[in-house]
Design an enzyme around this catalytic site. Structure first.
Site, PDB file in Angstrom:
ATOM      1  N   LYS A 209       0.827  -1.205   0.000  1.00  0.00           N
ATOM      2  CA  LYS A 209       0.000   0.000   0.000  1.00  0.00           C
ATOM      3  C   LYS A 209       0.861   1.254   0.000  1.00  0.00           C
ATOM      4  O   LYS A 209       0.518   2.271  -0.617  1.00  0.00           O
ATOM      5  CB  LYS A 209      -0.927  -0.009   1.220  1.00  0.00           C
ATOM      6  CG  LYS A 209      -1.846   1.213   1.344  1.00  0.00           C
ATOM      7  CD  LYS A 209      -2.701   1.402   0.113  1.00  0.00           C
ATOM      8  CE  LYS A 209      -3.905   2.318   0.341  1.00  0.00           C
ATOM      9  NZ  LYS A 209      -3.678   3.537   1.077  1.00  0.00           N
TER      10      LYS A 209
ATOM     11  N   GLU B 112       0.677   6.703  -6.732  1.00  0.00           N
ATOM     12  CA  GLU B 112      -0.458   7.633  -6.799  1.00  0.00           C
ATOM     13  C   GLU B 112       0.029   9.079  -6.795  1.00  0.00           C
ATOM     14  O   GLU B 112      -0.485   9.919  -7.542  1.00  0.00           O
ATOM     15  CB  GLU B 112      -1.368   7.360  -5.612  1.00  0.00           C
ATOM     16  CG  GLU B 112      -2.612   8.210  -5.510  1.00  0.00           C
ATOM     17  CD  GLU B 112      -3.365   7.897  -4.237  1.00  0.00           C
ATOM     18  OE1 GLU B 112      -3.423   8.773  -3.357  1.00  0.00           O
ATOM     19  OE2 GLU B 112      -3.881   6.758  -4.112  1.00  0.00           O
TER      20      GLU B 112
END
Length: 290
Positions: A163, A170
Protein backbone atom coordinates in the site's frame (compact mmCIF):
# COMPACT_ATOMS: atom_id res chain seq x y z
CA UNK A 1 -19.42 -14.28 8.99
CA UNK A 2 -19.02 -12.07 12.05
CA UNK A 3 -16.56 -9.19 12.15
CA UNK A 4 -15.76 -6.51 14.68
CA UNK A 5 -14.90 -3.18 13.07
CA UNK A 6 -13.16 -0.43 15.02
CA UNK A 7 -13.21 3.03 13.44
CA UNK A 8 -16.32 4.07 11.51
CA UNK A 9 -15.12 7.18 9.72
CA UNK A 10 -15.12 7.81 5.95
CA UNK A 11 -13.58 4.43 5.17
CA UNK A 12 -14.67 2.25 8.09
CA UNK A 13 -18.29 3.33 8.03
CA UNK A 14 -18.64 2.54 4.32
CA UNK A 15 -16.88 -0.80 4.80
CA UNK A 16 -19.42 -1.71 7.48
CA UNK A 17 -22.29 -1.01 5.08
CA UNK A 18 -20.71 -2.94 2.19
CA UNK A 19 -20.11 -5.97 4.43
CA UNK A 20 -23.65 -5.88 5.81
CA UNK A 21 -25.04 -5.65 2.28
CA UNK A 22 -23.12 -8.85 1.50
CA UNK A 23 -24.80 -10.63 4.42
CA UNK A 24 -22.06 -10.40 7.05
CA UNK A 25 -22.73 -9.47 10.67
CA UNK A 26 -20.65 -6.43 11.60
CA UNK A 27 -20.36 -5.04 15.12
CA UNK A 28 -18.87 -1.57 14.87
CA UNK A 29 -17.18 0.61 17.49
CA UNK A 30 -16.27 4.28 17.20
CA UNK A 31 -15.36 6.95 19.73
CA UNK A 32 -18.29 8.87 18.28
CA UNK A 33 -21.21 7.26 20.07
CA UNK A 34 -23.62 8.30 17.30
CA UNK A 35 -21.78 6.01 14.86
CA UNK A 36 -21.07 3.14 17.22
CA UNK A 37 -22.99 -0.12 17.66
CA UNK A 38 -21.48 -0.70 21.10
CA UNK A 39 -20.22 1.48 23.93
CA UNK A 40 -16.80 -0.11 24.48
CA UNK A 41 -14.28 -2.46 22.91
CA UNK A 42 -15.05 -4.94 25.68
CA UNK A 43 -18.72 -4.94 24.65
CA UNK A 44 -17.69 -5.42 21.02
CA UNK A 45 -15.63 -8.48 21.99
CA UNK A 46 -18.53 -9.88 24.03
CA UNK A 47 -20.88 -9.67 21.06
CA UNK A 48 -18.61 -11.76 18.83
CA UNK A 49 -18.40 -15.55 18.93
CA UNK A 50 -14.97 -17.14 19.32
CA UNK A 51 -12.75 -17.36 17.41
CA UNK A 52 -13.20 -13.64 16.78
CA UNK A 53 -11.87 -11.30 14.12
CA UNK A 54 -11.64 -7.54 14.63
CA UNK A 55 -10.68 -5.10 11.86
CA UNK A 56 -9.08 -1.80 12.95
CA UNK A 57 -9.56 1.29 10.75
CA UNK A 58 -8.19 4.15 12.84
CA UNK A 59 -5.53 6.84 12.21
CA UNK A 60 -1.95 5.56 12.37
CA UNK A 61 -1.21 7.66 15.44
CA UNK A 62 -3.68 5.74 17.60
CA UNK A 63 -3.39 2.29 16.01
CA UNK A 64 -0.96 0.81 18.55
CA UNK A 65 -3.01 2.02 21.51
CA UNK A 66 -6.20 0.65 19.94
CA UNK A 67 -4.62 -2.73 19.20
CA UNK A 68 -3.19 -2.94 22.72
CA UNK A 69 -6.63 -2.21 24.18
CA UNK A 70 -8.18 -4.84 21.92
CA UNK A 71 -5.59 -7.39 22.94
CA UNK A 72 -6.80 -6.95 26.51
CA UNK A 73 -10.33 -8.11 25.62
CA UNK A 74 -9.50 -10.75 22.98
CA UNK A 75 -7.83 -14.11 23.45
CA UNK A 76 -6.21 -17.14 21.91
CA UNK A 77 -7.41 -17.96 18.41
CA UNK A 78 -8.69 -14.45 17.68
CA UNK A 79 -7.31 -12.29 14.84
CA UNK A 80 -6.71 -8.54 14.66
CA UNK A 81 -6.57 -6.92 11.22
CA UNK A 82 -4.98 -3.49 10.81
CA UNK A 83 -6.46 -1.87 7.70
CA UNK A 84 -5.13 1.61 8.40
CA UNK A 85 -2.10 3.29 6.88
CA UNK A 86 0.46 2.04 9.37
CA UNK A 87 4.16 1.95 8.52
CA UNK A 88 5.09 -1.59 7.44
CA UNK A 89 7.95 -1.75 9.96
CA UNK A 90 5.41 -1.47 12.80
CA UNK A 91 3.72 -4.72 11.79
CA UNK A 92 6.23 -7.45 12.78
CA UNK A 93 6.59 -6.18 16.38
CA UNK A 94 2.80 -6.05 16.69
CA UNK A 95 2.41 -9.55 15.32
CA UNK A 96 5.04 -10.87 17.72
CA UNK A 97 3.44 -9.12 20.70
CA UNK A 98 0.00 -10.43 19.84
CA UNK A 99 1.35 -13.88 19.03
CA UNK A 100 2.52 -14.23 22.63
CA UNK A 101 -1.18 -14.17 23.57
CA UNK A 102 -2.16 -16.53 20.79
CA UNK A 103 -3.77 -13.70 18.78
CA UNK A 104 -3.19 -13.65 15.03
CA UNK A 105 -2.39 -10.49 13.06
CA UNK A 106 -2.95 -9.37 9.47
CA UNK A 107 -1.93 -6.06 7.91
CA UNK A 108 -4.12 -4.93 5.03
CA UNK A 109 -3.48 -2.04 2.70
CA UNK A 110 -6.89 -0.71 1.66
CA UNK A 111 -7.48 1.49 -1.39
CA UNK A 112 -10.80 2.79 -2.60
CA UNK A 113 -11.45 5.95 -0.64
CA UNK A 114 -14.98 7.20 -0.22
CA UNK A 115 -16.04 5.33 -3.37
CA UNK A 116 -15.21 1.91 -1.95
CA UNK A 117 -18.70 1.17 -0.69
CA UNK A 118 -20.00 1.33 -4.26
CA UNK A 119 -16.97 0.11 -6.26
CA UNK A 120 -15.22 -2.18 -3.78
CA UNK A 121 -11.82 -1.87 -2.12
CA UNK A 122 -8.47 -3.05 -3.42
CA UNK A 123 -6.91 -5.14 -0.65
CA UNK A 124 -3.22 -5.90 -0.17
CA UNK A 125 -2.79 -8.41 2.66
CA UNK A 126 0.22 -9.40 4.72
CA UNK A 127 0.25 -12.30 7.16
CA UNK A 128 0.05 -16.06 7.60
CA UNK A 129 -1.80 -18.08 4.97
CA UNK A 130 -4.07 -19.72 7.58
CA UNK A 131 -5.23 -16.31 8.81
CA UNK A 132 -5.79 -15.04 5.28
CA UNK A 133 -7.87 -18.09 4.37
CA UNK A 134 -10.04 -17.65 7.44
CA UNK A 135 -10.83 -14.04 6.51
CA UNK A 136 -11.43 -14.68 2.81
CA UNK A 137 -15.24 -14.30 3.06
CA UNK A 138 -14.67 -10.77 4.39
CA UNK A 139 -12.06 -9.99 1.75
CA UNK A 140 -14.33 -11.31 -1.01
CA UNK A 141 -17.15 -9.06 0.15
CA UNK A 142 -14.97 -5.95 0.32
CA UNK A 143 -13.02 -6.34 -2.93
CA UNK A 144 -14.44 -5.34 -6.33
CA UNK A 145 -16.27 -8.01 -8.30
CA UNK A 146 -14.13 -10.01 -10.70
CA UNK A 147 -10.56 -11.20 -10.95
CA UNK A 148 -8.69 -8.20 -9.60
CA UNK A 149 -8.56 -6.20 -6.39
CA UNK A 150 -7.03 -8.66 -3.91
CA UNK A 151 -3.55 -10.01 -3.23
CA UNK A 152 -1.92 -11.95 -0.41
CA UNK A 153 1.28 -9.95 -0.84
CA UNK A 154 3.46 -11.90 1.60
CA UNK A 155 4.17 -12.26 5.32
CA UNK A 156 3.31 -9.73 8.01
CA UNK A 157 4.25 -6.23 6.81
CA UNK A 158 3.85 -7.01 3.11
CA UNK A 159 0.32 -5.60 2.93
CA UNK A 160 1.27 -2.20 4.28
CA UNK A 161 4.45 -2.20 2.20
CA UNK A 162 2.43 -2.78 -0.97
CA UNK A 163 0.00 0.00 0.00
CA UNK A 164 2.94 2.34 0.68
CA UNK A 165 4.28 1.79 -2.84
CA UNK A 166 0.74 2.11 -4.25
CA UNK A 167 0.42 5.53 -2.63
CA UNK A 168 3.85 6.58 -3.88
CA UNK A 169 2.78 5.73 -7.43
CA UNK A 170 -0.46 7.63 -6.80
CA UNK A 171 1.59 10.74 -5.94
CA UNK A 172 3.41 10.54 -9.29
CA UNK A 173 0.27 9.92 -11.34
CA UNK A 174 -1.62 12.78 -9.73
CA UNK A 175 1.25 15.18 -10.30
CA UNK A 176 1.57 14.24 -13.97
CA UNK A 177 -2.12 15.05 -14.50
CA UNK A 178 -1.66 18.26 -12.51
CA UNK A 179 1.30 19.42 -14.60
CA UNK A 180 -0.64 18.65 -17.78
CA UNK A 181 -3.54 20.70 -16.47
CA UNK A 182 -1.30 23.68 -15.74
CA UNK A 183 0.31 23.58 -19.19
CA UNK A 184 -3.06 23.37 -20.94
CA UNK A 185 -4.40 26.23 -18.81
CA UNK A 186 -1.43 28.43 -19.79
CA UNK A 187 -1.67 27.63 -23.50
CA UNK A 188 -2.78 30.37 -25.91
CA UNK A 189 -4.33 27.74 -28.19
CA UNK A 190 -6.46 25.54 -25.96
CA UNK A 191 -9.74 27.22 -25.03
CA UNK A 192 -11.55 24.25 -23.50
CA UNK A 193 -9.28 22.66 -20.92
CA UNK A 194 -12.04 20.68 -19.13
CA UNK A 195 -13.12 19.34 -22.51
CA UNK A 196 -9.63 18.07 -23.24
CA UNK A 197 -9.58 16.04 -20.04
CA UNK A 198 -13.06 14.74 -20.80
CA UNK A 199 -11.87 13.62 -24.26
CA UNK A 200 -9.11 11.56 -22.68
CA UNK A 201 -11.49 9.43 -20.60
CA UNK A 202 -12.09 6.90 -23.39
CA UNK A 203 -9.72 5.42 -25.95
CA UNK A 204 -6.47 6.97 -24.66
CA UNK A 205 -3.51 5.38 -22.92
CA UNK A 206 -3.75 7.90 -20.04
CA UNK A 207 -7.32 7.04 -19.05
CA UNK A 208 -7.73 6.08 -15.40
CA UNK A 209 -9.98 6.56 -12.41
CA UNK A 210 -7.80 9.49 -11.31
CA UNK A 211 -8.43 11.13 -14.68
CA UNK A 212 -12.17 10.56 -14.19
CA UNK A 213 -11.98 12.24 -10.79
CA UNK A 214 -10.06 15.23 -12.21
CA UNK A 215 -12.74 15.57 -14.90
CA UNK A 216 -15.35 15.54 -12.14
CA UNK A 217 -13.47 18.27 -10.25
CA UNK A 218 -13.24 20.42 -13.41
CA UNK A 219 -16.99 20.00 -14.01
CA UNK A 220 -17.55 21.45 -10.54
CA UNK A 221 -14.95 24.23 -10.85
CA UNK A 222 -13.46 24.59 -14.40
CA UNK A 223 -10.59 26.83 -13.27
CA UNK A 224 -10.18 25.27 -9.80
CA UNK A 225 -10.56 28.83 -8.57
CA UNK A 226 -12.06 27.84 -5.24
CA UNK A 227 -9.09 25.70 -4.19
CA UNK A 228 -5.83 26.62 -2.49
CA UNK A 229 -2.65 25.08 -3.89
CA UNK A 230 -1.65 23.92 -0.38
CA UNK A 231 -1.42 20.13 -0.54
CA UNK A 232 -0.84 17.79 2.41
CA UNK A 233 1.09 14.55 2.19
CA UNK A 234 0.46 11.38 4.15
CA UNK A 235 3.24 9.24 5.55
CA UNK A 236 3.26 6.71 2.72
CA UNK A 237 4.90 9.07 0.22
CA UNK A 238 7.75 9.84 2.60
CA UNK A 239 8.12 6.18 3.57
CA UNK A 240 8.30 5.18 -0.10
CA UNK A 241 11.15 7.63 -0.69
CA UNK A 242 12.87 6.41 2.49
CA UNK A 243 12.77 2.87 1.13
CA UNK A 244 14.09 4.06 -2.25
CA UNK A 245 17.12 5.53 -0.48
CA UNK A 246 17.63 2.39 1.61
CA UNK A 247 17.46 0.09 -1.42
CA UNK A 248 19.16 2.51 -3.86
CA UNK A 249 16.16 2.52 -6.22
CA UNK A 250 15.90 5.71 -8.34
CA UNK A 251 12.35 6.94 -7.73
CA UNK A 252 12.73 10.15 -9.72
CA UNK A 253 9.05 10.83 -10.42
CA UNK A 254 7.66 9.82 -7.01
CA UNK A 255 10.33 11.81 -5.15
CA UNK A 256 9.73 14.90 -7.29
CA UNK A 257 5.97 14.67 -6.72
CA UNK A 258 6.51 14.48 -2.95
CA UNK A 259 8.79 17.52 -2.99
CA UNK A 260 6.24 19.39 -5.11
CA UNK A 261 3.78 19.00 -2.24
CA UNK A 262 6.29 20.58 0.11
CA UNK A 263 6.67 23.50 -2.32
CA UNK A 264 2.89 23.97 -2.41
CA UNK A 265 2.95 25.04 1.23
CA UNK A 266 5.35 27.95 0.75
CA UNK A 267 3.83 31.32 0.03
CA UNK A 268 7.26 32.63 -0.95
CA UNK A 269 9.91 29.93 -1.47
CA UNK A 270 13.25 30.71 0.22
CA UNK A 271 15.01 28.37 -2.21
CA UNK A 272 13.66 30.18 -5.25
CA UNK A 273 14.65 33.50 -3.70
CA UNK A 274 18.19 32.17 -3.53
CA UNK A 275 18.02 31.06 -7.18
CA UNK A 276 16.83 34.53 -8.22
CA UNK A 277 19.64 36.15 -6.21
CA UNK A 278 22.27 33.92 -7.82
CA UNK A 279 20.98 34.65 -11.34
CA UNK A 280 21.21 38.37 -10.57
CA UNK A 281 24.72 38.04 -9.15
CA UNK A 282 26.37 36.02 -11.90
CA UNK A 283 24.42 37.25 -14.92
CA UNK A 284 22.89 40.54 -13.96
CA UNK A 285 19.45 39.09 -14.59
CA UNK A 286 16.47 41.14 -13.47
CA UNK A 287 14.76 40.19 -10.22
CA UNK A 288 11.36 41.09 -8.88
CA UNK A 289 11.25 42.96 -5.60
CA UNK A 290 8.49 42.42 -3.08
Amino acid sequence: MQLGLVGLGRMGGNMRERLRAAGHEVVGFDRNAELSDVATLAELADKLESPRAVWVMVPAGVTDATIDELAGVLGEGDIIIDGGNSRFSDDPPRAERLGEQGIGYLDVGVSGGVWGRQNGYALMVGGAQEHVERLMPIFEALKPEGEFGFVHAGPVGAGHYAKMVHNGIEYGLMHAYAEGYELLAKSELVTNVPGVFKSWREGTVVRSWLLDLLDRALDEDPELAELSSYTEDTGEGRWTVDEAVRLAVPLNVITASLFARFASRQDDSPAMKAVAALRQQFGGHAVRKR
